[in-house]
Design an enzyme around this catalytic site. Structure first.
Site, PDB file in Angstrom:
ATOM      1  N   TRP A  62       4.027  28.012  16.498  1.00  0.00           N
ATOM      2  CA  TRP A  62       3.542  27.545  16.337  1.00  0.00           C
ATOM      3  C   TRP A  62       3.589  25.973  15.555  1.00  0.00           C
ATOM      4  CZ3 TRP A  62       0.167  25.773  21.535  1.00  0.00           C
ATOM      5  CH2 TRP A  62       0.502  27.252  21.872  1.00  0.00           C
TER       6      TRP A  62
ATOM      7  N   ASP B 219      -3.539  25.516  10.415  1.00  0.00           N
ATOM      8  CA  ASP B 219      -3.818  25.476  12.016  1.00  0.00           C
ATOM      9  C   ASP B 219      -3.705  27.235  11.819  1.00  0.00           C
ATOM     10  OD1 ASP B 219      -4.362  26.093  14.796  1.00  0.00           O
ATOM     11  OD2 ASP B 219      -1.909  26.121  15.167  1.00  0.00           O
TER      12      ASP B 219
ATOM     13  N   LYS C 209      -9.591  31.817  20.316  1.00  0.00           N
ATOM     14  CA  LYS C 209      -9.295  33.595  19.733  1.00  0.00           C
ATOM     15  C   LYS C 209     -10.656  33.704  19.035  1.00  0.00           C
ATOM     16  CE  LYS C 209      -5.335  31.487  21.279  1.00  0.00           C
ATOM     17  NZ  LYS C 209      -3.354  30.885  20.339  1.00  0.00           N
TER      18      LYS C 209
HETATM   19  C1  LIG Z   1      -3.125  28.941  20.681  1.00  0.00           C
HETATM   20  C2  LIG Z   1      -2.991  28.120  19.896  1.00  0.00           C
HETATM   21  C3  LIG Z   1      -2.434  27.252  19.297  1.00  0.00           C
HETATM   22  C4  LIG Z   1      -2.704  26.772  20.882  1.00  0.00           C
HETATM   23  O1  LIG Z   1      -4.203  26.495  21.438  1.00  0.00           O
HETATM   24  P1  LIG Z   1      -4.595  25.315  22.413  1.00  0.00           P
HETATM   25  O2  LIG Z   1      -6.348  25.325  22.190  1.00  0.00           O
HETATM   26  O3  LIG Z   1      -4.331  25.712  23.618  1.00  0.00           O
HETATM   27  O4  LIG Z   1      -4.210  23.644  22.395  1.00  0.00           O
HETATM   28  C5  LIG Z   1      -2.378  26.103  18.512  1.00  0.00           C
HETATM   29  N1  LIG Z   1      -1.958  27.162  17.845  1.00  0.00           N
HETATM   30  C6  LIG Z   1      -2.428  28.268  16.918  1.00  0.00           C
HETATM   31  C7  LIG Z   1      -1.410  29.037  15.715  1.00  0.00           C
HETATM   32  C8  LIG Z   1      -2.734  29.410  18.264  1.00  0.00           C
HETATM   33  O5  LIG Z   1      -3.516  29.799  18.207  1.00  0.00           O
END
Ligand SMILES: *Cc1c(COP(=O)(O)O)cnc(C)c1O
Length: 360
Positions: free
Chosen positions: A101, A171, A195
């Site tokens: 990511w 993030d 999540k």
């Molecule tokens: C799931 C995830 C994403 C992507 O998220 P979206 O909402 O599908 O854009 C980005 N970064 C991390 C760390 C993730 O776990």
């Protein structure tokens, strides 16, 4: 037999939140409207939004100089919104590569900024987050971006890097609210809800007030952190149901001991699963170095990769679902966010032991 869904996201919600949502979400109140039908400009929605914001601020012990934004979209929207809102007059941003990511975030940012690779993870076995010293932070870097928990790779930073006066941006999609967090170490934190916070369609942004002054002229108005902060996340229709559900999750966390309790339980769940993997005599293998192993996303595989499909089928038969690793790297992955009960981890460990007896 209860089924347990180990998906990395959208992921399992707490049982109590599901029960409450079934009771409350689609029931009409005295105003003739249910949550999904209420205008976002009305007092009922505004009170709910204020409650969710307040609850989250309490959970995080949020310092006064931070703002909470509830924005439409996913984490990936923020891959662009961060540079568009934070670069200001600078063209430079630093990104640490800790896995899948963070690389996606970096690639997107490169469309807007001169990206410096601040630090890099080894990439070879055993996997680990980048070392915490010797980071490249060129003068004029507007911010430094990290992914504290790599959802795909199962790698987590053991501690935060010291970026001096360069604001740290994270993030935290797969780690926010899984344990206590010192928000004051960050300039900005974002996390998509699906999540560990609620349902898809909403992303939380927690931003230090002094960073609200830098939006690029071309930032779409609903994605301007400054305008959203000024208008309390209501520039246009926000994801109202997703925000309501997130508020229920915040209540649930508070009712269950807050982030300290979440962190304690999550540590225990992950420790039990990693211990079972490590004690299997190599039948199962966790590729991430001890000390860098994610508590949210436990990545492992079978020494004999040809058994992977049989394992997934055996797990599925016991109601243990979505254990397949990310399509890019294969293997297995069990996501153990706040809503995964200890009973789910125990059921997985029992399944693994049984499978090893049959095939080991
Ligand atoms: C799931 C995830 C994403 C992507 O998220 P979206 O909402 O599908 O854009 C980005 N970064 C991390 C760390 C993730 O776990």
């Amino acid at each position: 037999m209860s089924a347990f869904n180990f998906a990395s996201g959208p992921a399992r919600l707490p049982d109590a939140v599901l029960a409450r949502a079934q009771q409350e979400l689609l029931r009409r109140g005295a105003d003739g409207a249910c949550v999904a039908e209420r205008p976002f400009t009305g007092a009922a929605f505004r009170a709910m939004l204020a409650h969710a914001r307040q609850r989250l601020a309490e959970l995080l012990a949020l310092p006064d100089n931070y703002r909470i934004l509830f924005l439409a979209g996913g984490a990936m929207h923020q891959f662009s919104m961060v540079p568009l809102n934070l670069l200001g007059h600078s063209r430079r941003a630093a990104y640490a590569d800790s896995g899948y990511w963070s690389r996606r975030a970096m690639a997107e940012a490169a469309r807007y900024a001169e990206v410096t690779l601040a630090a890099q993870f080894a990439g070879s076995a055993p996997l680990a987050a980048p070392p915490l010293d010797g980071w490249q932070l060129p003068a004029g870097s507007a911010y430094c971006h990290i992914t504290p928990n790599e959802t795909v790779d199962g790698v987590a930073y053991p501690a935060l890097p010291d970026c001096g006066s360069v604001p740290l941006v994270a993030d935290a999609t797969s780690s926010l609210l899984t344990a206590p967090l010192d928000v004051s170490r960050f300039g900005l934190i974002y996390a998509a809800a699906q999540k560990n916070i609620g349902i898809a369609g909403m992303t939380l942004v927690i931003v230090r007030e002094d960073l609200l002054q830098r939006p690029a002229p071309l930032v779409p108005t609903p994605f301007s952190y400054r305008v959203q902060a000024e208008q309390h996340s209501c520039v246009n229709t926000p994801p109202t149901v997703a925000i309501h559900l997130a508020g229920m999750v915040f209540d649930w966390i508070a009712d269950n001991g807050g982030l300290a309790a979440m962190g304690e339980i999550n540590r225990r769940k992950a420790a039990q699963l990693y211990a079972a993997i490590d004690a299997s005599g190599g039948f199962y293998h966790a590729p991430v170095a001890i000390g860098h192993r994610s508590t949210s996303n436990v990545r492992f595989h079978l020494a004999d990769a040809a058994l992977t499909e049989a394992f997934l089928a055996a797990a599925e038969e016991r109601g243990l679902t979505n254990l397949r690793g990310h399509s890019q790297i294969g293997g297995l992955r069990a996501s153990l966010y706040n809503a995964m009960p200890e009973a789910g981890v125990a059921a997985l460990i029992a399944c693994m032991a049984d499978f090893m007896r049959r095939y080991g």
